[in-house]
Design a protein around this motif. Structure first.
Motif: not given
Ligand code: IPD
Length: 262
Positions: A66-68, A85-89, A157-159, A181-183, A185-187, A202-204
């Motif tokens: 799990g992510e957390e 929760i994917d897309g927490t922001v 990403g967050y960094f 588009r930057r939605g 949530s990757c999912a 695409y995403e890195r």
């Molecule tokens: C994030 C989202 C976001 C992606 C980030 C992920 P989180 O997941 O999927 O779209 O750009 O790379 O970390 O942190 O909201 O579970």
């Protein structure tokens, strides 16, 4: 496989209902994780706890990622890969594109995936070799779209360092495609691709919990999912699109970022 899928769907629906009910009062209880922009709400933790408990009750020997809460070991060859929760922001700000994502992996291969997007009332599902579905409708990604006419989803990403590179890459991609588009949530992005709402993604730097379920949904809808240079999706790049567009996107991205942190 149907049993895995229906269990995953039941649990994803229950977590989604809990999140919708509690979001108005609890979503502002926030802490930061890997960086000041990487947030976790009390409800990310509560959702993961609910999912862990339901999986443990139904399938006590299975492994869980799990992510957390990270990895929970087990004897079983089955592993549940969960983003509570994917897309927490988005969740934090009351935007609708956040999801409960649950994948079931057997011997290292994802065989079932569910992405519940509660604020949109949409539940996406897929089973390996059996197609991808939104409710009762079979999903098919867009095909035959050239890169120049492609609507491309991406994420960041967050960094700060990674974002600098991602910004440079976006600046090069944007003039070559219909739009970006930057939605958030990757999912949801990958499910949108499966539903034909975007053409490519695409995403890195995404993690297994972000893409395990939605990646199967996109692939079962006809898309190709992979990394750069024939590698599987990993800590560096994830690319997803119908065959043809996938290769065009790959050839655009490959020289832009030689996987500096791969
Ligand atoms: C994030 C989202 C976001 C992606 C980030 C992920 P989180 O997941 O999927 O779209 O750009 O790379 O970390 O942190 O909201 O579970």
């Amino acid at each position: 496989m149907t049993d895995y899928l229906s269990l995953a769907e039941d649990i994803a629906r229950e977590a989604g209902e809990m999140l919708l009910a509690k979001r108005p009062t609890m979503s502002r209880q926030v802490e930061t994780k890997s960086s000041p922009t990487d947030v976790v709400t009390a409800l990310d933790t509560a959702s993961e706890q609910l999912i862990r408990e339901r999986v443990r009750a139904a399938r006590p020997g299975d492994r869980f990622l799990g992510e957390e809460g990270g990895e929970a070991p087990g004897e079983s060859e089955v592993r549940w890969i969960v983003d509570p929760i994917d897309g927490t922001v988005n969740f934090l700000y009351g935007l609708p594109d956040w999801a409960v994502s649950i994948a079931v992996e057997v011997k290292g291969e994802v065989v079932a995936g569910v992405v519940n997007v509660p604020a949109r009332g949409e539940v996406y599902t897929a089973a390996l070799g059996r197609g991808a579905w939104l409710g009762g409708g079979r999903l098919r990604c867009n095909t035959g779209v050239p890169l120049a006419q492609a609507l491309v989803a991406t994420g960041f990403g967050y960094f700060a360092g990674r974002r600098e590179v991602q910004g440079e890459v976006v600046a090069k991609v944007l003039p070559r495609v219909r739009d970006i588009r930057r939605g958030g949530s990757c999912a949801v992005d990958l499910c949108s691709l499966a539903a034909g709402r975007v053409d490519a993604y695409y995403e890195r730097g995404i993690n297994p919990w972000d893409y395990a379920a939605a990646g199967l949904i996109a692939v079962e809808a006809g898309a190709r999912l992979g990394g750069l240079h024939g590698r599987p999706v990993g800590p560096s790049y994830a690319l997803c699109a119908a065959p043809g567009l996938f290769e065009e996107l790959h050839d655009l991205l490959a020289p832009l970022d030689p996987e500096r942190d791969a």
